[in-house]
Design an enzyme around this catalytic site. Structure first.
Site, PDB file in Angstrom:
ATOM      1  N   ASP A 128     -69.324 -94.000 -89.803  1.00  0.00           N
ATOM      2  CA  ASP A 128     -69.346 -93.237 -90.787  1.00  0.00           C
ATOM      3  C   ASP A 128     -70.746 -92.431 -91.084  1.00  0.00           C
ATOM      4  O   ASP A 128     -71.737 -93.162 -91.008  1.00  0.00           O
ATOM      5  CB  ASP A 128     -69.290 -93.954 -92.415  1.00  0.00           C
ATOM      6  CG  ASP A 128     -68.856 -93.110 -93.491  1.00  0.00           C
ATOM      7  OD1 ASP A 128     -69.038 -91.964 -93.306  1.00  0.00           O
ATOM      8  OD2 ASP A 128     -68.607 -93.586 -94.523  1.00  0.00           O
ATOM      9  N   ASP A 159     -66.776 -86.422 -90.702  1.00  0.00           N
ATOM     10  CA  ASP A 159     -67.980 -87.457 -90.618  1.00  0.00           C
ATOM     11  C   ASP A 159     -67.825 -88.867 -90.465  1.00  0.00           C
ATOM     12  O   ASP A 159     -68.477 -89.669 -90.779  1.00  0.00           O
ATOM     13  CB  ASP A 159     -69.056 -87.111 -91.682  1.00  0.00           C
ATOM     14  CG  ASP A 159     -68.383 -87.474 -93.035  1.00  0.00           C
ATOM     15  OD1 ASP A 159     -67.008 -87.680 -93.203  1.00  0.00           O
ATOM     16  OD2 ASP A 159     -68.900 -87.458 -94.254  1.00  0.00           O
ATOM     17  N   GLU A 160     -66.410 -89.085 -90.183  1.00  0.00           N
ATOM     18  CA  GLU A 160     -66.231 -90.724 -90.080  1.00  0.00           C
ATOM     19  C   GLU A 160     -64.973 -90.666 -89.097  1.00  0.00           C
ATOM     20  O   GLU A 160     -63.998 -89.653 -88.900  1.00  0.00           O
ATOM     21  CB  GLU A 160     -65.986 -91.243 -91.381  1.00  0.00           C
ATOM     22  CG  GLU A 160     -64.673 -90.626 -92.227  1.00  0.00           C
ATOM     23  CD  GLU A 160     -64.280 -91.524 -93.330  1.00  0.00           C
ATOM     24  OE1 GLU A 160     -64.317 -92.865 -93.178  1.00  0.00           O
ATOM     25  OE2 GLU A 160     -63.968 -90.877 -94.224  1.00  0.00           O
TER      26      GLU A 160
END
Length: 361
Positions: A45, A139-140
């Site tokens: 993350d 973003d993860e």
């Protein structure tokens, strides 16, 4: 948060034990024969991703709180750095409130192209480790590193390598959870933010999960949490001690069974690379309150055409049309309808969307 605190956070490497987080140590077995032996799932993350990318692009804002989101009177927060978060700012908050909480913040409009470009570079790093990468958003992502262990070492070593590569190649920080299951790895990354690495050994999963609020489990929204609270369930440990049959009676067979398993640390869902989108959508926030139905319907048509175009581009079709409406006081409600047959035709999508809007009053 001071620079010294951030630097200390960047050095955090830990594992979950029954009595909390303890350092992994530099002599952690490189071959994965230690507590990470069966912990082949990683969850990465990025830390305050949009805001961090903006700070890289705009050196002049470094050292000041940064908020990314809509800059108009109807704008909402998309991302906030950790300094802004310390003032209570969080994503989905009305921008007017965010700037009241953190008046010294620099507010920047989102730049989707820049974030996608950086995200692609990060995902390339992950895919150089293993082909089993499942992005969840820009973003993860989840990774299954079971096939990379002989080449690169144990899961904790691989996680440390990923964090170092993201730092050196992209000048950004990330947090990584390491565990035997997807949902535990995701909880691990949440608990070591920002810029941390956390291993949740299988033998300590229950000790990690039990004290957490029941709302930390995936699938527990406000409504489910209220239902569980009425039953006296406030923590994951409370939930794990409930009879599964009672949970099924209260929440339904599927949800009750799933939550009973998660509360005991059971999750057999695999990492699925390149999973097709389960939903395709588009949205807009008006700069001013809009009361004219013809304006809303015109925008619904534009959004329907955009969704249909995205469906055709990805080679997919959809069957359930959903409309999300947000009022002037920021209350939000959803309406949806399932079609008899799947479609990628804008006219059909728009017809249902208009009916849902008109029925909402």
């Amino acid at each position: 948060m001071s620079r010294r605190q951030l630097e200390r956070g960047a050095a955090l490497r830990g594992m979950v034990a029954a009595d909390g987080i303890t350092p992994l140590g530099e002599d952690f077995p490189p071959d994965g024969s230690g507590p990470d032996a069966d912990c082949h799932i990683l969850h990465l993350d990025m830390d305050a991703f949009f805001a961090s990318v903006e700070q890289l692009r705009r050196p002049e804002v470094r050292g000041r709180p940064v908020i990314v989101g809509g800059t108009g009177p109807r704008g909402v927060v998309s991302s906030a750095d950790y300094v802004a978060r310390s003032f209570g700012v969080h994503s989905a908050m009305p921008m007017v409130r965010a700037t009241r909480l953190c008046p010294d913040a620099v507010v920047l409009p989102p730049d989707g192209a820049a974030y996608r470009q950086t995200s692609e570079a990060i995902m390339d790093i992950l895919r150089s480790i293993t082909p089993l990468v499942q992005p969840l958003s820009l973003d993860e992502a989840f990774l299954d590193v079971s096939g990379a262990r002989r080449r690169l070492g144990g899961p904790v070593r691989i996680a440390a390598m990923i964090r170092e590569r993201v730092r050196t190649e992209q000048s950004l920080t990330c947090s990584v959870g390491v565990a035997a299951t997807r949902f535990t790895a995701k909880l691990g990354s949440t608990h070591c933010k920002p810029d941390g690495l956390l291993l949740v050994p299988t033998t300590h999963v229950r000790g990690f999960l039990d004290p957490l609020p029941v709302g930390a489990l995936p699938g527990v929204g406000d409504r489910t949490e209220k239902a569980l609270t009425r039953l006296g369930v406030r923590t994951v440990g409370d939930l794990s001690r409930m009879e599964p049959e009672l949970l099924r009676m209260e929440l339904g067979d599927k949800a009750g069974t799933r939550l009973a398993e998660l509360a005991r640390g059971v999750d057999d869902s695999p990492v699925e690379p390149e999973t097709p989108d389960k939903s395709v959508g588009a949205e807009v926030t008006f700069e001013r309150d809009v009361a004219e139905p013809e304006v809303v319907c015109r925008e619904l048509l534009r959004l329907s055409e955009k969704v249909a175009r995205r469906l055709r581009t990805s080679g997919q079709v959809g069957r359930t049309v959903s409309v999300k409406l947000r009022r002037a006081d920021f209350t939000t409600f959803h309406r949806s309808r399932t079609l008899p047959e799947s479609t990628d035709v804008a006219r059909e999508i728009n017809s249902v969307a208009r009916e849902l809007y008109e029925a909402a009053g």
